[in-house]
Design a protein around this motif. Structure first.
Motif, PDB file in Angstrom:
ATOM      1  N   LEU A 182       0.816  -1.206   0.000  1.00 21.80           N
ATOM      2  CA  LEU A 182       0.000   0.000   0.000  1.00 21.80           C
ATOM      3  C   LEU A 182       0.855   1.263   0.000  1.00 21.80           C
ATOM      4  CD1 LEU A 182      -2.787  -1.014   2.565  1.00 21.80           C
ATOM      5  CD2 LEU A 182      -2.855  -1.137   0.061  1.00 21.80           C
ATOM      6  N   ASP A 183       2.131   1.122   0.343  1.00 17.14           N
ATOM      7  CA  ASP A 183       3.043   2.257   0.273  1.00 17.14           C
ATOM      8  C   ASP A 183       3.604   2.456  -1.132  1.00 17.14           C
ATOM      9  OD1 ASP A 183       4.557  -0.017   0.158  1.00 17.14           O
ATOM     10  OD2 ASP A 183       5.951   0.550   1.744  1.00 17.14           O
ATOM     11  N   ARG A 184       3.093   1.655  -2.104  1.00 13.77           N
ATOM     12  CA  ARG A 184       3.503   1.720  -3.516  1.00 13.77           C
ATOM     13  C   ARG A 184       4.958   1.349  -3.703  1.00 13.77           C
ATOM     14  NH1 ARG A 184      -0.405   0.207  -5.296  1.00 13.77           N
ATOM     15  NH2 ARG A 184       0.511   0.569  -7.381  1.00 13.77           N
ATOM     16  N   ARG A 185       5.466   0.506  -2.832  1.00 11.38           N
ATOM     17  CA  ARG A 185       6.816  -0.018  -2.991  1.00 11.38           C
ATOM     18  C   ARG A 185       6.723  -1.504  -3.295  1.00 11.38           C
ATOM     19  NH1 ARG A 185      10.773   1.813   1.766  1.00 11.38           N
ATOM     20  NH2 ARG A 185      12.316   1.237   0.181  1.00 11.38           N
ATOM     21  N   ALA A 186       7.443  -1.922  -4.321  1.00 10.77           N
ATOM     22  CA  ALA A 186       7.465  -3.339  -4.692  1.00 10.77           C
ATOM     23  C   ALA A 186       8.498  -4.063  -3.836  1.00 10.77           C
ATOM     24  CB  ALA A 186       7.787  -3.494  -6.174  1.00 10.77           C
ATOM     25  N   ARG A 187       8.099  -5.204  -3.330  1.00 11.22           N
ATOM     26  CA  ARG A 187       8.999  -6.073  -2.568  1.00 11.22           C
ATOM     27  C   ARG A 187       9.010  -7.439  -3.225  1.00 11.22           C
ATOM     28  NH1 ARG A 187       6.446  -2.593   0.914  1.00 11.22           N
ATOM     29  NH2 ARG A 187       7.754  -1.605   2.511  1.00 11.22           N
ATOM     30  N   HIS A 352      10.637   0.911   9.386  1.00 15.40           N
ATOM     31  CA  HIS A 352      10.693   1.086   7.936  1.00 15.40           C
ATOM     32  C   HIS A 352       9.741   0.146   7.208  1.00 15.40           C
ATOM     33  CE1 HIS A 352      14.312   3.483   8.626  1.00 15.40           C
ATOM     34  NE2 HIS A 352      14.721   2.521   9.426  1.00 15.40           N
ATOM     35  N   SER A 353       8.776  -0.411   7.920  1.00 17.06           N
ATOM     36  CA  SER A 353       7.870  -1.377   7.314  1.00 17.06           C
ATOM     37  C   SER A 353       6.759  -0.659   6.550  1.00 17.06           C
ATOM     38  CB  SER A 353       7.258  -2.265   8.392  1.00 17.06           C
ATOM     39  OG  SER A 353       6.417  -1.501   9.244  1.00 17.06           O
ATOM     40  N   GLU A 354       5.956  -1.466   5.845  1.00 16.87           N
ATOM     41  CA  GLU A 354       4.837  -0.919   5.073  1.00 16.87           C
ATOM     42  C   GLU A 354       3.856  -0.165   5.964  1.00 16.87           C
ATOM     43  OE1 GLU A 354       1.112  -2.599   2.351  1.00 16.87           O
ATOM     44  OE2 GLU A 354       2.684  -3.954   3.043  1.00 16.87           O
ATOM     45  N   MET A 355       3.501  -0.721   7.103  1.00 22.97           N
ATOM     46  CA  MET A 355       2.532  -0.074   7.976  1.00 22.97           C
ATOM     47  C   MET A 355       3.079   1.231   8.547  1.00 22.97           C
ATOM     48  SD  MET A 355       0.817  -3.327   9.969  1.00 22.97           S
ATOM     49  CE  MET A 355      -0.356  -2.301  10.869  1.00 22.97           C
ATOM     50  N   ALA A 356       4.384   1.289   8.759  1.00 23.98           N
ATOM     51  CA  ALA A 356       4.982   2.540   9.234  1.00 23.98           C
ATOM     52  C   ALA A 356       4.977   3.591   8.135  1.00 23.98           C
ATOM     53  CB  ALA A 356       6.402   2.289   9.728  1.00 23.98           C
ATOM     54  N   LEU A 357       5.276   3.178   6.903  1.00 26.00           N
ATOM     55  CA  LEU A 357       5.334   4.129   5.799  1.00 26.00           C
ATOM     56  C   LEU A 357       3.950   4.633   5.401  1.00 26.00           C
ATOM     57  CD1 LEU A 357       8.088   2.404   3.625  1.00 26.00           C
ATOM     58  CD2 LEU A 357       8.331   4.403   5.099  1.00 26.00           C
ATOM     59  N   ARG A 359       1.659   5.044   7.659  1.00 26.91           N
ATOM     60  CA  ARG A 359       1.207   5.670   8.898  1.00 26.91           C
ATOM     61  C   ARG A 359       0.033   4.932   9.535  1.00 26.91           C
ATOM     62  NH1 ARG A 359       3.643  10.846   9.454  1.00 26.91           N
ATOM     63  NH2 ARG A 359       2.163  11.342  11.126  1.00 26.91           N
ATOM     64  N   GLU A 360      -0.061   3.631   9.255  1.00 24.62           N
ATOM     65  CA  GLU A 360      -1.035   2.814   9.974  1.00 24.62           C
ATOM     66  C   GLU A 360      -0.603   2.630  11.422  1.00 24.62           C
ATOM     67  OE1 GLU A 360      -2.536  -0.689   7.639  1.00 24.62           O
ATOM     68  OE2 GLU A 360      -1.003   0.003   6.227  1.00 24.62           O
ATOM     69  N   ILE A 361       0.686   2.751  11.671  1.00 30.69           N
ATOM     70  CA  ILE A 361       1.241   2.791  13.017  1.00 30.69           C
ATOM     71  C   ILE A 361       2.086   4.060  13.111  1.00 30.69           C
ATOM     72  CG2 ILE A 361       1.240   0.296  13.412  1.00 30.69           C
ATOM     73  CD1 ILE A 361       4.192   0.281  12.590  1.00 30.69           C
ATOM     74  N   PRO A 362       2.248   4.628  14.302  1.00 33.37           N
ATOM     75  CA  PRO A 362       2.953   5.910  14.405  1.00 33.37           C
ATOM     76  C   PRO A 362       4.458   5.783  14.520  1.00 33.37           C
ATOM     77  CG  PRO A 362       2.104   5.299  16.537  1.00 33.37           C
ATOM     78  CD  PRO A 362       1.660   4.211  15.585  1.00 33.37           C
ATOM     79  N   PHE A 363       5.001   4.588  14.262  1.00 31.63           N
ATOM     80  CA  PHE A 363       6.392   4.355  14.620  1.00 31.63           C
ATOM     81  C   PHE A 363       7.378   4.512  13.463  1.00 31.63           C
ATOM     82  CE2 PHE A 363       3.890   1.557  17.552  1.00 31.63           C
ATOM     83  CZ  PHE A 363       3.987   2.404  18.646  1.00 31.63           C
ATOM     84  N   GLY A 364       6.963   5.188  12.374  1.00 33.28           N
ATOM     85  CA  GLY A 364       7.944   5.473  11.335  1.00 33.28           C
ATOM     86  C   GLY A 364       9.113   6.229  11.931  1.00 33.28           C
ATOM     87  N   ARG A 365       8.815   7.380  12.506  1.00 32.69           N
ATOM     88  CA  ARG A 365       9.720   8.088  13.412  1.00 32.69           C
ATOM     89  C   ARG A 365       8.863   8.540  14.572  1.00 32.69           C
ATOM     90  NH1 ARG A 365      14.193  12.048  10.514  1.00 32.69           N
ATOM     91  NH2 ARG A 365      15.339  10.402   9.414  1.00 32.69           N
ATOM     92  N   TYR A 366       9.003   7.841  15.678  1.00 36.01           N
ATOM     93  CA  TYR A 366       8.147   8.100  16.831  1.00 36.01           C
ATOM     94  C   TYR A 366       9.002   8.627  17.979  1.00 36.01           C
ATOM     95  CZ  TYR A 366       4.791   7.444  20.580  1.00 36.01           C
ATOM     96  OH  TYR A 366       3.960   7.653  21.644  1.00 36.01           O
TER      97      TYR A 366
END
Length: 741
Positions: A182-187, A352-357, A359-366
């Motif tokens: 969902l962050d539009r990054r291919a893995r 640096h995960s998809e959910m962080a990028l 913002r489904e979780i606030p821990f991208g930089r928390y």
């Protein structure tokens, strides 16, 4: 293959394949870690945590090796000392007759597996050895899959929507499993085999092996984790990856101090500790940074990185340099309520995960930790004392000043002189100290404390942090700022005694709540005030007696909350309030028995005449010291030592021979030692090598330390009497509580 059955949302497995694994085998290298069972497989039964993870995303969720369709028998497995190599020994079970082959007896084939993590790739070597007397044929088969779930999904979070699994790409020797997040990054998970499999499809590769008696057959499987925007892992053989991994480990260890004792078990424990720290240390563009722990905390944490760097400073200052540089680069510069960030605040956690990028979780930089910012100041000063590296300090001086402003403005929003916290984010941490369980701060009747909350240990960090920056300011020629900060520290200490001391519990209250009411709960948090030096001498002794009493001290660790406390929430199964921590569960979360109380122990063990000579609080550290948050200066302590010059033992109070807790002398008879040894496990080490105080006749043990090319030989003899013949260069601590292990 073991049969797995799904009924509704529940999974079942045939009894013959029941998973008896209690703890997974864990490997880590940089941003990649893996959790495997004792067979080296990844058997995910919903929900499962095994897998190969990269940047908090599971790239490989299933991998299993079978022989003729059944699982091999387990002989043994172990993680090698580098924590990046897993070695497994297997053998074949009884296999029935098949076309072109008779029955194969159990143990005829030995299967060796070695799994190595290196640069975002899991390299695996499989060696099949035929110990039978006749030629045989077997089918070795791999099954695999990648679900690309986020680490927080594995931990139990539910997502309303996920990215898209794309069709696998199958080649002659490899399978690529792509995923668009969902962050539009291919893995992509790329699974390669060598030699070419006999058959291969989207989730399976098989090899038909013809084995002559006494021969070996070698197979290789490589699983690479690829993400758009990141360098593609280099293609290399298993042997090349193993050589590079070993070379990197030798380089890492080569510049570090090594401690060797006369106890082989302690040596193994020390080696394990060094290997664990080596595994957790990840090289970032800003330098080395110790990640907090695997599996769930394999990322940068501010508090944990700072404390680890402080404790490791006497061994290798480059770790502290990397931590300071990274935290300065990621320091908050603006208000961001969603991430609990304000200008000058130091990072709590980065993901640096998809959910962080997304913002489904606030821990991208928390930034939801109240103590990382003052501890950043403490580490900066400790690093300067240890290295004299003014170039780095000048570079991060604006960050230090910004952190000070945060302490005074954003950390103390109500102006009462104490640093408090209150969550502003909808999904951030409710409790933002080192005890961050949601119910960790409470009143004696069990009710939860309401924000804003001022923790007792945080005030100690601020006290020491301001003294630390005063020291830096004086080095930089700003005497006015130094005097101002020292005055602020003295005033904070006076306010702290009045507001936090609780005669009812004989200790400092764990916190003040939003109405400035004391949380009258006896806790290990008060021990941190000994570590920072904010505790008054008259209160320090009572805290020590309490922490070493039966309500706190279990015999192998100090409880975080005293047993039998009124309002204890142990019945609600919290993460910390009724636990005991004999050693750091993750870097930075140290036990008070070995780190926070040692200064005050030295004070309590010091003869009264020596105490009276001390100018200032006993728990204030020497200006020549370094390591875990050393603070100001202390007076002379009574010590026993042996003079190689005169050949006699003596007991003297000597300002030149300072010692506090687990600190060793800086100079003895002209022999130069490391400034200080304050590793959180040093007390246990001293016990293991036999250091004992006040013992009649004494006992002698040999302790050898290396730092770079210098060697230090110390034979310890505690007590008075005939000196050993060899030249002694050190003496035992005066801690009366230390007993021989």
């Amino acid at each position: 293959m073991p049969q797995k059955i799904q009924i509704g949302e529940k999974w079942y497995v045939a009894a013959t394949a029941a998973n008896t694994e209690e703890q997974p085998q864990v490997l880590k290298n940089d941003q990649t870690f893996g959790m495997f069972d004792r067979f080296g497989d990844i058997q995910v039964l919903m929900p499962g945590k095994e897998g190969l993870y990269h940047n908090d995303t599971r790239f490989l969720s299933h991998q299993e090796l079978t022989i003729d369709g059944v699982r091999p028998l387990h002989l043994g497995s172990s993680v090698e000392e580098s924590n990046s190599l897993l070695v497994i020994d297997l053998m074949n079970p009884d296999l029935p007759e098949r076309s072109g082959r008779g029955p194969l007896l159990k143990g005829t084939l030995h299967i060796f597996r070695a799994k190595l993590l290196w640069q975002g790739t899991c390299h695996e070597h499989i060696r099949v050895t035929h110990h039978g007397s006749e030629r045989t044929t077997v089918r070795l088969e791999f099954t695999f899959d990648g679900d690309f779930v986020d680490l927080f999904e594995v931990r139990g979070m539910k997502r309303e929507k996920r990215g898209e699994r794309l069709p696998p790409e199958v080649g002659a020797t490899e399978v690529v499993m792509p995923y668009m997040g969902l962050d539009r990054r291919a893995r992509r998970t790329r699974v390669r085999f060598e030699p070419t499999p006999s058959a291969i499809d989207a989730g399976r590769a098989s090899f038909e092996l013809q084995l002559d008696p006494g021969t070996e057959h070698h197979l290789y499987c490589t699983v690479s984790c690829e993400t758009d925007g990141e360098p593609v892992p280099d293609r290399m053989s298993y042997e090349a990856a193993l050589r590079e991994n070993n070379a990197a480990r030798r380089t890492w260890l080569g510049g570090h101090c090594t401690v060797v004792t006369s106890n082989p078990l302690v040596n193994l424990w020390l080696d394990r500790s060094v290997s664990d720290l080596s595994m957790l240390t990840t090289m970032l563009p800003t330098g080395p940074y110790p990640y907090a722990g695997v599996p769930w905390y394999s990322t940068t944490f501010g508090r944990d990185g700072i404390i680890t760097a402080l404790e490791f400073l006497w061994v290798d200052h480059s770790l502290a340099r990397g931590v300071l540089t990274f935290l300065a680069d990621t320091q908050a510069t603006e208000v961001d309520r969603q991430n609990d960030a304000e200008p000058g605040k130091i990072l709590h956690e980065a993901r640096h995960s998809e959910m962080a990028l997304t913002r489904e979780i606030p821990f991208g930089r928390y930034y939801g930790s109240v103590d990382s910012t003052p501890l950043f100041l403490v580490l900066a000063a400790a690093y300067l004392r240890r290295t004299g590296d003014m170039a780095l300090i000048r570079k991060i001086w604006p960050n230090i000043q910004a952190a000070l402003r945060w302490v005074d403005q954003w950390g103390d929003t109500d102006g009462d002189g104490f640093v408090e916290y209150a969550r502003r984010s909808d999904e951030g941490l409710v409790q933002q100290g080192w005890k961050d369980s949601h119910d960790s701060i409470f009143h004696s009747d069990g009710t939860l404390a309401q924000a804003p909350i001022a923790l007792c240990e945080v005030q100690g960090y601020v006290y020491e942090g301001k003294q630390a920056v005063a020291e830096i300011a004086r080095r930089m020629g700003d005497a006015n700022l130094a005097q101002e900060l020292e005055q602020q520290a003295r005033q904070l200490r006076e306010r702290f005694q009045a507001a936090f001391w609780c005669e009812e519990i004989g200790s400092y209250a764990i916190a003040l709540d939003g109405q400035k009411r004391q949380c009258k709960v006896p806790s290990s948090n008060a021990g941190h005030t000994l570590w920072s030096g904010i505790a008054s001498p008259e209160h320090a002794q009572r805290i020590i007696d309490g922490l070493m009493g039966h309500r706190f001290f279990s015999g192998w660790g100090i409880r975080t909350i005293a047993s039998g406390s009124a309002g204890s929430r142990a019945d609600r199964a919290p993460a910390r309030p009724s636990t005991r921590w004999p050693a750091p569960p993750k870097p930075g979360r140290q036990p008070l028995c070995s780190a926070c109380c040692k200064r005050a122990w030295a004070w309590s063990c010091m003869p009264s005449r020596a105490r009276s000579c001390c100018s200032g609080h006993a728990c204030r550290a020497s200006s020549t010291g370094s390591g875990s948050a050393a603070s100001a200066r202390r007076g002379p302590a009574q010590t026993c030592f042996y003079s190689a010059t005169s050949g006699t033992w003596a007991s003297k109070s000597c300002a030149r021979m300072r010692m506090c807790g687990s600190r060793l002398l800086r100079r003895v008879d002209g022999g130069v030692m490391p400034d200080s040894i304050r590793h959180p496990s040093w007390r246990a080490l001293r016990q293991a090598v036999g250091a004992r105080c006040g013992a009649a006749g004494g006992t002698r043990q040999r302790l050898i330390l290396w730092r770079s090319s210098l060697r230090y030989d110390f034979a310890k003899r505690i007590g008075l009497g005939t000196a050993p013949q060899n030249s002694l260069r050190a003496f035992g601590s005066s801690l009366r509580h230390l007993r021989r292990a």
